[in-house]
Design a protein around this motif. Structure first.
Motif, PDB file in Angstrom:
ATOM      1  N   ALA A 189       0.852  -1.187   0.000  1.00 41.72           N
ATOM      2  CA  ALA A 189       0.000   0.000   0.000  1.00 41.72           C
ATOM      3  C   ALA A 189       0.885   1.233   0.000  1.00 41.72           C
ATOM      4  N   GLN A 194       3.575   8.584  -2.965  1.00 46.45           N
ATOM      5  CA  GLN A 194       4.154   7.439  -3.660  1.00 46.45           C
ATOM      6  C   GLN A 194       3.223   6.958  -4.756  1.00 46.45           C
ATOM      7  N   GLY A 220      15.071   7.263   1.849  1.00 45.85           N
ATOM      8  CA  GLY A 220      14.024   6.666   2.681  1.00 45.85           C
ATOM      9  C   GLY A 220      12.611   7.029   2.250  1.00 45.85           C
ATOM     10  N   SER A 221      12.465   7.673   1.079  1.00 53.38           N
ATOM     11  CA  SER A 221      11.130   8.090   0.645  1.00 53.38           C
ATOM     12  C   SER A 221      10.378   6.943  -0.015  1.00 53.38           C
ATOM     13  N   GLY A 222      11.095   5.865  -0.335  1.00 53.48           N
ATOM     14  CA  GLY A 222      10.423   4.715  -0.940  1.00 53.48           C
ATOM     15  C   GLY A 222      10.530   4.679  -2.453  1.00 53.48           C
ATOM     16  N   LYS A 223      11.662   5.164  -2.984  1.00 57.16           N
ATOM     17  CA  LYS A 223      11.844   5.157  -4.436  1.00 57.16           C
ATOM     18  C   LYS A 223      11.730   3.744  -4.996  1.00 57.16           C
ATOM     19  N   THR A 224      12.316   2.786  -4.262  1.00 57.35           N
ATOM     20  CA  THR A 224      12.299   1.418  -4.764  1.00 57.35           C
ATOM     21  C   THR A 224      10.862   0.901  -4.859  1.00 57.35           C
ATOM     22  N   GLU A 225      10.090   1.116  -3.797  1.00 55.91           N
ATOM     23  CA  GLU A 225       8.694   0.655  -3.813  1.00 55.91           C
ATOM     24  C   GLU A 225       7.954   1.279  -4.997  1.00 55.91           C
ATOM     25  N   ARG A 257      14.744  -8.143  -1.582  1.00 55.05           N
ATOM     26  CA  ARG A 257      13.612  -7.237  -1.556  1.00 55.05           C
ATOM     27  C   ARG A 257      12.689  -7.472  -2.745  1.00 55.05           C
ATOM     28  N   TYR A 374       9.153   7.840   4.022  1.00 58.80           N
ATOM     29  CA  TYR A 374       7.975   6.998   4.206  1.00 58.80           C
ATOM     30  C   TYR A 374       7.703   6.783   5.697  1.00 58.80           C
ATOM     31  N   HIS A 543      19.316  -0.143   4.187  1.00 60.96           N
ATOM     32  CA  HIS A 543      18.208   0.279   5.030  1.00 60.96           C
ATOM     33  C   HIS A 543      18.282  -0.492   6.343  1.00 60.96           C
ATOM     34  N   ARG A 583      16.160   5.771   9.669  1.00 54.53           N
ATOM     35  CA  ARG A 583      15.208   5.377   8.617  1.00 54.53           C
ATOM     36  C   ARG A 583      13.988   4.652   9.184  1.00 54.53           C
TER      37      ARG A 583
HETATM   38  P1  ADP Z   1      14.723   4.966  -0.855  1.00 54.23           P
HETATM   39  O1  ADP Z   1      15.166   4.021  -1.935  1.00 54.23           O
HETATM   40  O2  ADP Z   1      13.946   6.116  -1.389  1.00 54.23           O
HETATM   41  O3  ADP Z   1      15.793   5.368   0.090  1.00 54.23           O
HETATM   42  P2  ADP Z   1      13.252   2.695   0.063  1.00 54.23           P
HETATM   43  O4  ADP Z   1      12.465   2.351  -1.152  1.00 54.23           O
HETATM   44  O5  ADP Z   1      14.435   1.885   0.401  1.00 54.23           O
HETATM   45  O6  ADP Z   1      13.638   4.223   0.024  1.00 54.23           O
HETATM   46  O7  ADP Z   1      12.227   2.723   1.284  1.00 54.23           O
HETATM   47  C1  ADP Z   1      12.674   2.933   2.615  1.00 54.23           C
HETATM   48  C2  ADP Z   1      12.016   1.931   3.540  1.00 54.23           C
HETATM   49  O8  ADP Z   1      10.634   2.220   3.669  1.00 54.23           O
HETATM   50  C3  ADP Z   1      12.107   0.506   3.046  1.00 54.23           C
HETATM   51  O9  ADP Z   1      12.270  -0.374   4.131  1.00 54.23           O
HETATM   52  C4  ADP Z   1      10.761   0.285   2.405  1.00 54.23           C
HETATM   53  O10 ADP Z   1      10.404  -1.076   2.397  1.00 54.23           O
HETATM   54  C5  ADP Z   1       9.857   1.105   3.299  1.00 54.23           C
HETATM   55  N1  ADP Z   1       8.696   1.570   2.558  1.00 54.23           N
HETATM   56  C6  ADP Z   1       8.670   2.573   1.674  1.00 54.23           C
HETATM   57  N2  ADP Z   1       7.429   2.737   1.188  1.00 54.23           N
HETATM   58  C7  ADP Z   1       6.658   1.825   1.766  1.00 54.23           C
HETATM   59  C8  ADP Z   1       5.264   1.487   1.696  1.00 54.23           C
HETATM   60  N3  ADP Z   1       4.436   2.158   0.898  1.00 54.23           N
HETATM   61  N4  ADP Z   1       4.813   0.483   2.462  1.00 54.23           N
HETATM   62  C9  ADP Z   1       5.638  -0.179   3.272  1.00 54.23           C
HETATM   63  N5  ADP Z   1       6.953   0.069   3.394  1.00 54.23           N
HETATM   64  C10 ADP Z   1       7.468   1.066   2.655  1.00 54.23           C
END
Ligand code: ADP
Ligand code: ZN
Length: 722
Positions: A189, A194, A220-225, A257, A374, A543, A583
């Motif tokens: 979610a 995001q 930590g903003s959740g770019k990967t997600e 991941r 996030y 992370h 984080r």
């Molecule tokens: P970035 O790459 O921007 O530094 P990440 O994608 O690694 O950030 O996300 C940081 C952490 O927050 C990770 O552990 C990720 O799983 C968690 N996270 C980010 N968005 C969500 C989400 N929508 N739901 C659950 N966990 C999230």
């Protein structure tokens, strides 16, 4: 009669024409075997048909192709990319082609290979070499040659161990299919920001058109997600996805991941793969069966027939720039590949390069922002430590405020990361008695002491010797002193201050394989490490929710030497390492030790003012006509014979073209004057963007010749100036 014009895998050759024998059908892209002198050689059909520019002397003069390789033809967009790369970076097309045909064994046919795996039995006679090999190989399996390389021994040692029963043969099939990731495996979610970002990316993938996108999200903003959603969309459309990572050490956490989100790991591509794994991956990629490939920059040239999305993660990383062979920048070539393939390219970064931001300003790249961490996590508090006011004790490197913060953090049971971008114990070792310094015999560089392995090592060529007890010059005992800190020395200081804490040193010396990197991540995540002391390797992507304190030991380090990106790189590195703190739920703190808190880059870091920093850097680049406002190319001349190198450099310099908008500096001896036994000279070409730099360079260099022993390489858009 049909002719085929080939590019053979020989960088010294241009395109060559061959006759296509009766009964053989070829199309452009077909991988073939052709005779070259007495030998068969692999090549790729670039054009087929008749060629008007070949003198009409009869096709009988052309030698016939010998056979076809059982692999799909290289797709047209990839062939265009190879041409573009060769042209832009002044590289032989064959050298670029070689990166596409990156698994020779995949072309050789045959579906099984014999590998060896350890049996656990010890050989009758355990020589030190055998012990070393067994220790280093551990549980791994591979070809004799691969095991020898891992073990740091000769093939004969491995064969001896096989004979003694310490390894047993295993037949490995190289064509079993990879499992298909499932876009619906686990739903995540997303929060509002995001989701909006993901929707834009998904729309680009669905449109199946080229678009470069900067995914600019703070750490930590959740770019990967977010980009995972774009990957899911490409999967649903049956397209392939390429994810480029800057560092093979980051591959392993990424695989885990990815598997959590999509049900199975993607296909990995990096230099650590065994030959059989490479072969399997290459074949699956070329047939479109490998759905998602994650890899280092070398994955960029593989023959994906069906790319629907390219992601460059941590796109600002300078490790995307290849510094030998074909000197290309994977971020830039990735954008070009997206253009050729007609698919979107996502550059993800918390600290985008000035070049990338500039493309956004010009409207060429779309920018999608993720301005918040996030889950409500806050960015860490940044504290500057002015080392001129608050110095550490003599012979120490951690200033009192940092030590105090470490005490507090440990007392709360949280984790600490200390960052110093210097491997080894000390950057310089000298004799206290006579002043002797250890220099590399092959390079103009000092040897770096590594106490963990008790060796002195050259970080440029890898040469190393055991650390001697006596000075080789004056013969005195116990007189060697270490000058300055490396991570090992910081770790020593940490142990003296906090004897109970468990420390881990993280550098390319300790995390040299994906498996080691995975073990490190497991240990830290499981709370088995209290304090990490590491180089730039730990600034990226990791992370660790319990990590709440980051200490930057020497923030000024990267500013020495002052190449054009020094301030930018320092800024990026410190923001990235700071981004490892806080984080999770707990707030983070970052202590930055500096001698120069007033210089602009330090002020921007301490104030967290990225916009000001970017504006000031951009303005100064604009004034200097530095990239992205102007362009550089370096010409590097090297030879084992110093006089020959100098002479060739001088002739190249004398032939320098005179043009408006073009300036040539040098030749001058390179800052790294000797490297791996070769004497080096450099010229730097500075051009306005209106100048056709490549054409000029090509014409200039083709007017001069040099001895076979001399190497002249061109570095277009250079990142290294040494
Ligand atoms: P970035 O790459 O921007 O530094 P990440 O994608 O690694 O950030 O996300 C940081 C952490 O927050 C990770 O552990 C990720 O799983 C968690 N996270 C980010 N968005 C969500 C989400 N929508 N739901 C659950 N966990 C999230
Ligand atoms: Zn060296």
């Amino acid at each position: 009669m049909t002719r085929a014009r080939l590019i053979l895998l020989n960088a010294a050759l241009g395109p060559l024409d061959y006759r296509v024998p009766h009964g053989m059908a070829v199309e452009p892209g077909q991988i073939v075997v052709a005779p070259l002198g007495p030998r068969p050689m692999i090549g790729v059909v670039w054009e087929a048909g008749s060629f008007p520019d070949v003198p009409p002397v009869g096709d009988n003069r052309l030698r016939p192709l010998l056979g076809l390789i059982d692999a799909p033809p290289l797709p047209a967009p990839l062939r265009r990319l190879i041409e573009w790369t060769a042209d832009y970076y002044l590289a032989p097309p064959a050298a670029v082609l070689r990166m596409a045909l990156a698994s020779m064994s995949a072309l050789e046919g045959g579906r099984t290979v014999i590998e060896y795996r350890p049996t656990g039995a010890l050989p009758e006679r355990l020589t030190p070499q055998r012990a070393q090999a067994l220790e280093r190989i551990g549980e791994r399996q591979g070809l004799v040659r691969e095991l020898a390389a891992i073990g740091g021994v000769s093939d004969a040692v491995i064969r001896g161990l096989v004979k003694q029963g310490a390894f047993e043969p295993v037949e490995v099939s190289t064509d079993h299919p990879f499992p298909a990731p499932d876009p619906a495996h686990a739903h995540v979610a997303l929060n509002g920001e995001q989701q909006a970002a993901a929707d834009r990316l998904v729309a680009h993938v669905a449109a199946a058109r080229f678009q470069a996108v900067l995914l600019d999200g703070i750490t930590g903003s959740g770019k990967t997600e977010v980009y995972f959603e774009a990957i899911a969309q490409a999967m649903r459309q049956g397209r392939q996805v390429l994810v480029l990572l800057p560092e093979i050490a980051l591959t392993e956490p990424f695989l885990t991941r990815f598997a959590a989100r999509f049900g199975c790991a993607p296909v990995a591509w990096h230099s650590g793969l065994r030959q059989s794994e490479r072969r399997r991956a290459w074949r699956a990629i070329s047939r479109g069966e490998a759905r998602v490939v994650v890899g280092a920059r070398s994955a960029l040239f593989l023959p994906y027939p069906n790319l629907g999305l390219i992601v460059v993660d941590e796109a600002h990383e300078t490790s995307f720039k290849q510094e030998e062979g074909v000197r290309y920048h994977a971020r830039d070539v990735a954008v070009m590949r997206g253009l050729m393939e007609g698919c979107p390219v996502v550059l993800a970064s918390a600290t985008p390069a000035i070049e990338t931001r500039h493309q956004v300003e010009l409207g060429r790249y779309e920018e999608i922002k993720l301005p918040a961490r996030y889950g409500g996590a806050e960015l860490p508090e940044i504290v500057g430590i002015d080392l001129t006011q608050d110095p550490p004790d003599r012979g120490r490197w951690l200033a009192p405020p940092l030590v105090k913060a470490m005490q507090e953090t440990l007392a709360r049971g949280e984790q600490i990361l200390l960052f110093l971008n210097r491997r080894g114990y000390a950057p310089l070792t000298l004799c206290r008695h006579c002043g002797y310094r250890f220099q590399c015999p092959n390079c103009s560089a000092w040897m770096v002491e590594h106490r963990l392995t008790r060796r002195l090592a050259c970080h440029h060529c890898g040469h190393s010797v055991p650390t001697p007890d006596t000075c080789p010059e004056c013969g005195q005992q116990d007189v060697l002193v270490a000058c300055g800190p490396g991570v090992e020395r910081i770790a020593d200081e940490v142990k003296a201050l906090f004897p109970q804490a468990r420390t881990a040193i993280v550098t390319s010396d300790t995390l040299w394989s994906p498996a080691r990197a995975a073990a490190f991540v497991r240990d830290v995540s499981a709370g088995a490490v209290d304090i990490i002391v590491g180089t730039q390797l730990v600034t990226k992507g990791y992370h660790f929710p319990e990590l709440t304190l980051v200490g930057v030991i020497d923030a000024d380090l990267g500013l020495d030497g002052g190449d054009l990106r020094a301030a930018e790189r320092t800024y990026q590195q410190i923001v990235q390492v700071s981004g490892r703190a806080g984080r999770g739920e707990k707030p983070g703190r970052v202590f930055i030790q500096t001698h120069a808190p007033a210089v602009p880059v330090m002020r921007a870091l301490l104030d967290g003012d990225e916009a000001a920093f970017f504006a000031a850097e951009t303005a100064s680049r604009r004034t200097a006509h530095a990239p992205p406002f102007g362009r550089f190319a370096a010409i590097i001349i090297s030879d084992t014979d110093a006089a020959l190198a100098r002479e060739t450099a001088r002739r190249i310099g004398n032939a320098a073209p005179r043009r408006d908008g073009l300036e040539v500096y040098g030749p001058a001896e390179a800052p790294l004057a000797v490297l791996r036994g070769r004497h080096r000279y450099r010229l730097l070409v500075h051009a306005r963007r209106t100048v056709e730099l490549q054409a000029i360079l090509r014409e200039w260099l083709s007017s001069i010749d040099w001895k076979a022993s001399t190497r002249v390489s061109v570095d277009v858009d250079p990142y290294s100036f040494v």
